[in-house]
Design a protein around this motif. Structure first.
Motif, PDB file in Angstrom:
ATOM      1  N   PRO A   1       0.844  -1.203   0.000  1.00  0.00           N
ATOM      2  CA  PRO A   1       0.000   0.000   0.000  1.00  0.00           C
ATOM      3  C   PRO A   1       0.878   1.252   0.000  1.00  0.00           C
ATOM      4  O   PRO A   1       1.941   1.268   0.623  1.00  0.00           O
ATOM      5  CB  PRO A   1      -0.796  -0.100   1.299  1.00  0.00           C
ATOM      6  N   GLU A   2       0.445   2.254  -0.745  1.00  0.00           N
ATOM      7  CA  GLU A   2       1.236   3.473  -0.851  1.00  0.00           C
ATOM      8  C   GLU A   2       0.311   4.672  -0.990  1.00  0.00           C
ATOM      9  O   GLU A   2      -0.572   4.679  -1.840  1.00  0.00           O
ATOM     10  CB  GLU A   2       2.152   3.381  -2.076  1.00  0.00           C
ATOM     11  N   LYS A   3       0.498   5.664  -0.138  1.00  0.00           N
ATOM     12  CA  LYS A   3      -0.229   6.922  -0.235  1.00  0.00           C
ATOM     13  C   LYS A   3       0.406   7.721  -1.366  1.00  0.00           C
ATOM     14  O   LYS A   3       1.611   7.972  -1.367  1.00  0.00           O
ATOM     15  CB  LYS A   3      -0.150   7.690   1.088  1.00  0.00           C
ATOM     16  N   LEU A   4      -0.396   8.109  -2.356  1.00  0.00           N
ATOM     17  CA  LEU A   4       0.129   8.803  -3.530  1.00  0.00           C
ATOM     18  C   LEU A   4      -0.039  10.314  -3.405  1.00  0.00           C
ATOM     19  O   LEU A   4      -0.999  10.794  -2.795  1.00  0.00           O
ATOM     20  CB  LEU A   4      -0.581   8.299  -4.784  1.00  0.00           C
TER      21      LEU A   4
ATOM     22  N   GLN B   1      -0.846  14.233  -4.641  1.00  0.00           N
ATOM     23  CA  GLN B   1      -1.936  14.770  -5.446  1.00  0.00           C
ATOM     24  C   GLN B   1      -1.533  14.888  -6.913  1.00  0.00           C
ATOM     25  O   GLN B   1      -2.320  14.584  -7.796  1.00  0.00           O
ATOM     26  CB  GLN B   1      -2.391  16.137  -4.904  1.00  0.00           C
TER      27      GLN B   1
ATOM     28  N   ASP C   1      -9.185  12.241  -4.581  1.00  0.00           N
ATOM     29  CA  ASP C   1      -9.640  11.980  -3.222  1.00  0.00           C
ATOM     30  C   ASP C   1     -10.293  10.603  -3.230  1.00  0.00           C
ATOM     31  O   ASP C   1     -11.398  10.444  -3.764  1.00  0.00           O
ATOM     32  CB  ASP C   1     -10.628  13.059  -2.769  1.00  0.00           C
TER      33      ASP C   1
ATOM     34  N   HIS D   1     -11.539   8.903  -0.870  1.00  0.00           N
ATOM     35  CA  HIS D   1     -12.707   8.767   0.002  1.00  0.00           C
ATOM     36  C   HIS D   1     -13.942   9.418  -0.615  1.00  0.00           C
ATOM     37  O   HIS D   1     -15.054   8.880  -0.508  1.00  0.00           O
ATOM     38  CB  HIS D   1     -12.408   9.341   1.391  1.00  0.00           C
TER      39      HIS D   1
ATOM     40  N   THR E   1      -6.896   4.291  -5.959  1.00  0.00           N
ATOM     41  CA  THR E   1      -7.538   3.668  -4.797  1.00  0.00           C
ATOM     42  C   THR E   1      -6.958   2.283  -4.542  1.00  0.00           C
ATOM     43  O   THR E   1      -6.617   1.938  -3.405  1.00  0.00           O
ATOM     44  CB  THR E   1      -9.064   3.596  -5.004  1.00  0.00           C
TER      45      THR E   1
ATOM     46  N   LYS F   1      -4.029   1.127  -5.428  1.00  0.00           N
ATOM     47  CA  LYS F   1      -2.640   1.257  -4.964  1.00  0.00           C
ATOM     48  C   LYS F   1      -2.600   1.598  -3.477  1.00  0.00           C
ATOM     49  O   LYS F   1      -1.818   1.024  -2.721  1.00  0.00           O
ATOM     50  CB  LYS F   1      -1.928   2.344  -5.773  1.00  0.00           C
ATOM     51  N   GLU F   2      -3.461   2.521  -3.064  1.00  0.00           N
ATOM     52  CA  GLU F   2      -3.476   2.911  -1.653  1.00  0.00           C
ATOM     53  C   GLU F   2      -3.993   1.784  -0.755  1.00  0.00           C
ATOM     54  O   GLU F   2      -3.670   1.737   0.421  1.00  0.00           O
ATOM     55  CB  GLU F   2      -4.257   4.213  -1.472  1.00  0.00           C
TER      56      GLU F   2
END
Length: 168
Positions: free
Chosen positions: A8-11, A13, A40, A42, A86, A88-89
Motif C-alpha cells: 500500500p502506498e499513499k500517492l 496529489q 480523493d 474517500h 484507490t 494502490k493505496e
C-alpha cells in the motif's frame, strides 16, 4: 486465485505520466492521460489532464485536433485512474474495467485543439458492488469554467477479465 501482494502506498496529489501509467491497464497510444492534479479516494473524485498533440491516436490533421466525442474515453481513463489510485493505496494491483454505458453525452465544441491541455473533472455518483457511475466534465483548457463536454459514465471493475468470457 490469490491476488499478488502489492505494498500500500499513499500517492501525492500530482501524479505525472510515468508514475500514472503504472496505475492503469491502458498502455501505448491508448494511454490518454498526461497527469492527475487532484484525487480523493474517500470522496471518489479526480481531476486529470491530457496534452492534445498530433501523436494522439484520435488526432485528425484536417482539424488540427481530436474530435470532442473522444472525450468519453478521456473521462473513462480518468475514472480508471481514480480506481488505480484507490487500489494502490489499498495495496491491490490495477484492475481492468469496462465501460457499461455513456449517458447524456453533450459536447459544446466539435474539436479539442492541438497544443492545448484538456482537463477532466470526475465525481462518483453511484456505487453498487463493482459497478460505479460517475458525473464527468471535460474542459477544453485548464482555465475554462464551463465544460466543453459532459457525460455520465458507468463502469464495471473486474478482478479476472478472463472469467467474464468463460462458459459456466
Amino acid at each position: 486465485m490469490a491476488e499478488p501482494e502489492v505494498k500500500p502506498e499513499k500517492l501525492p496529489q500530482l501524479i505525472e505520466h510515468d508514475q500514472l501509467i503504472e496505475l492503469l491497464p491502458h498502455k501505448g497510444k491508448m494511454f490518454l492521460l498526461s497527469r492527475v492534479t487532484q484525487h480523493d479516494v474517500h470522496a471518489h473524485t479526480i481531476t486529470s489532464e491530457y496534452d492534445i498533440t498530433p501523436g494522439c491516436i484520435f488526432y485528425e490533421e484536417a482539424a488540427d485536433g481530436v474530435p470532442t466525442w473522444v472525450g468519453f474515453e478521456f473521462m473513462a481513463q480518468g475514472i480508471s485512474a481514480i480506481t488505480g489510485i484507490t487500489n494502490k493505496e489499498l495495496g491491490r494491483r490495477p484492475r481492468p474495467g469496462f465501460i457499461l454505458s455513456v449517458r447524456d453525452f453533450k459536447a459544446a465544441v466539435p474539436y479539442l485543439k492541438s497544443g492545448t491541455t484538456i482537463m477532466m473533472k470526475i465525481k462518483e455518483d453511484y456505487r453498487s458492488d463493482k459497478t460505479y457511475s460517475y458525473n464527468c466534465g471535460l474542459f477544453a483548457s485548464r482555465t475554462d469554467t464551463v465544460p466543453a463536454a459532459t457525460s455520465t459514465i458507468t463502469v464495471m471493475e473486474t478482478e479476472d477479465i478472463m472469467s467474464l468470457f468463460k462458459d459456466d
